[in-house]
Design a protein around this motif. Structure first.
Motif, PDB file in Angstrom:
ATOM      1  N   PRO A 181       8.391  16.092 -52.369  1.00 14.63           N
ATOM      2  CA  PRO A 181       8.632  14.759 -52.091  1.00 14.63           C
ATOM      3  C   PRO A 181       7.161  14.303 -51.041  1.00 14.63           C
ATOM      4  O   PRO A 181       6.528  15.225 -50.636  1.00 14.63           O
ATOM      5  CB  PRO A 181       9.843  14.599 -51.214  1.00 14.63           C
ATOM      6  N   LEU A 182       7.123  12.852 -50.827  1.00 16.75           N
ATOM      7  CA  LEU A 182       6.155  12.448 -49.812  1.00 16.75           C
ATOM      8  C   LEU A 182       6.363  13.013 -48.534  1.00 16.75           C
ATOM      9  O   LEU A 182       7.739  12.949 -48.207  1.00 16.75           O
ATOM     10  CB  LEU A 182       6.279  10.827 -50.009  1.00 16.75           C
ATOM     11  N   LEU A 183       5.287  13.565 -48.207  1.00 12.62           N
ATOM     12  CA  LEU A 183       5.535  14.115 -46.663  1.00 12.62           C
ATOM     13  C   LEU A 183       4.735  13.501 -45.732  1.00 12.62           C
ATOM     14  O   LEU A 183       3.629  12.726 -46.315  1.00 12.62           O
ATOM     15  CB  LEU A 183       5.052  15.495 -46.574  1.00 12.62           C
ATOM     16  N   VAL A 184       5.065  12.814 -44.634  1.00  6.23           N
ATOM     17  CA  VAL A 184       4.268  11.914 -43.960  1.00  6.23           C
ATOM     18  C   VAL A 184       4.365  12.608 -42.372  1.00  6.23           C
ATOM     19  O   VAL A 184       5.174  13.112 -42.069  1.00  6.23           O
ATOM     20  CB  VAL A 184       4.771  10.415 -43.765  1.00  6.23           C
ATOM     21  N   VAL A 185       3.399  12.067 -41.551  1.00  2.00           N
ATOM     22  CA  VAL A 185       3.442  12.143 -40.146  1.00  2.00           C
ATOM     23  C   VAL A 185       3.752  10.861 -39.518  1.00  2.00           C
ATOM     24  O   VAL A 185       2.812  10.140 -39.520  1.00  2.00           O
ATOM     25  CB  VAL A 185       1.890  12.849 -39.682  1.00  2.00           C
ATOM     26  N   PRO A 186       5.005  10.906 -39.126  1.00  3.58           N
ATOM     27  CA  PRO A 186       5.433   9.590 -38.564  1.00  3.58           C
ATOM     28  C   PRO A 186       4.529   9.203 -37.480  1.00  3.58           C
ATOM     29  O   PRO A 186       4.174   9.943 -36.627  1.00  3.58           O
ATOM     30  CB  PRO A 186       6.845   9.651 -38.215  1.00  3.58           C
TER      31      PRO A 186
END
Lengths: 301, 301
Positions: A181-186
């Motif tokens: 899945p899309l991984l993000v650094v919030p």
């Protein structure tokens, strides 16, 4: 080196990697639209928001079949087409670009009020599609994407002036924790990572397969993720993830038996239309960066 | 081809891939030990059980430092050592084998009642370490492992007769959903996937980097995961995952800023000691498959 002083988002100008504060708002307007207050607050704070089941199962099944039909129509033995990216090893289709320009389902999707309307709401302006693509991440062999901010590339290589753009990612298949899945650094959208190095000519021809320039320094990514970690954007097919153009994101490869296919529609504010690339090289081709601003068919009258 | 008829676990004998029922118990004894009834029930049903915080933070920090010290002592420019596997691209250390044989922390860990005692409890016999390794999956670049059953390789290439072995994986760093944790197909330990093809000589020299033979057919993995999906074994450092030798497992690459380092200790029942490899080729070297059964120092008196 004068450009470096005038451009808050100068990058790849030969210096070291650097972390600087964002010089633009995240939410540009407060007009009505499909996203409610808490969704906008989350987008503002984290740089993204996940809206589950924005499209119905019937709609998304139709779009998945259409995407698969188009991928199947690609002849892997034919000479490379610029707007089709194949997996480095298996030559399975990895990305199909500029799907919003074809007449039909994807053009309609790009103009859909649930997506384009949300983009207009957050960007406080009419919008157009800067880039669109279908990303296929097949079961067992889907390749990873390394960390990047879309805006850094769009600014340096395409000439997008400000951070007034976003992506809407429609999940065509269920995105689980495990199928890439899309991984993000919030929260990373509040910082701009100036990248080290310079950009070679025709960089896009390799960068769509493997990124080497415009990749943020690992130390910067580590620093931005400290105490926050990494979050994933998961959900059933039909879910849409809206994320800011400057959010650091990546995805792991897909080793599971479950394919992960997503459509990305990148909306830009019409007032933020492209100018000459800030990196000083010729602009990338149209299939990667739309230069003719055409507001979408269903733009508000 | 006579062996194929007598050996319930014949594999790579030139035929097609096939799914056959397990011919051995999962839990071989019901004596006392460190695992409680519900943990054993979960192991029986799913083929694995996660025991959080089995080791204290102090213990696991010491082991992590020792593992890092040993990896740092490897000279990546030196000629390849058989028991050290490097990442294909970066030549960072990926695996260190046979760590239970060195005097010191890892030998003590292998004999620790919390691990070896659980193995004895589940396997209903004294145990010894068939194989041990530290797997390093560095931040940003850790490579994936593709789906496999350990037992298939141990049977065909090492000569392990029956499914009376298990692995204990100690998490040296936190394993999250995103940094490449162990992925499993719950319940797949009840099925044996006969693999197609034959085994080339010295297969282990490439298979430790990239598996090509003894890889289960993707259709078999897909079938076993239908309705069950894929599960991950996550937890803080100090967590131990016990999993059956025939459980299908894999892991994704690590694109996150957080390293994932685990120790694997593979225990075999002494009554299940190795014989001639069932694949008919010479056995793999000792660092991959211990041929001298030495019950562990702390074996029950």
């Amino acid at each position: 080196m004068i450009a470096e002083h005038h451009d808050p988002y100068a990058s790849r100008v030969g210096g070291a990697s650097e972390l600087v504060g964002r010089a633009d708002p995240v939410i540009w307007g407060h007009g009505p639209g499909p996203l409610d207050r808490s969704q906008r607050a989350r987008y503002h704070r984290d740089g993204y928001v996940v809206v589950r089941n924005l499209l119905s199962p019937t709609e998304v099944t139709m779009l998945l079949h259409e995407a698969e039909r188009r991928a199947a129509a690609i002849d892997p033995a034919a000479p490379d087409r610029d707007d089709v990216v194949l997996e480095p090893r298996s030559r399975a289709v990895r990305s199909l670009f500029r799907v919003h320009r074809d007449q039909g389902a994807f053009a309609e999707l790009a103009a859909d009020e649930r997506l384009a309307g949300a983009a207009r709401q957050l960007l406080g302006d009419d919008v157009y599609v800067h880039q669109s693509r279908i990303n296929f991440k097949p079961a067992f062999e889907g390749a990873p994407f390394s960390w990047h901010s879309d805006f850094e590339t769009w600014h340096v290589e395409d000439g997008m002036p400000r951070m007034r753009a976003l992506s809407a990612s429609l999940l065509l298949t269920e995105n689980t924790e495990h199928n890439g899945p899309l991984l993000v650094v919030p929260g990373s959208h509040m910082w701009y990572v100036r990248c080290a190095g310079l950009t070679p000519q025709d960089h896009y021809k390799v960068s769509l397969r493997e990124q080497h320039f415009g990749s943020p320094d690992p130390a910067a990514i580590t620093r931005l993720s400290e105490g926050v970690g990494v979050a994933s954007a998961t959900g059933p097919a039909g879910t849409v993830v809206f994320f800011d153009c400057n959010l650091l994101h990546a995805s792991a490869g897909n080793v599971t038996p479950f394919p992960r296919h997503n459509i990305f529609l990148c909306y830009n504010a019409v007032s933020n239309r492209l100018v000459e690339p800030f990196g000083g090289l010729p602009p990338r081709p149209d299939f990667l960066a739309e230069r003719s601003v055409e507001t979408l068919p269903s733009a508000r009258a």
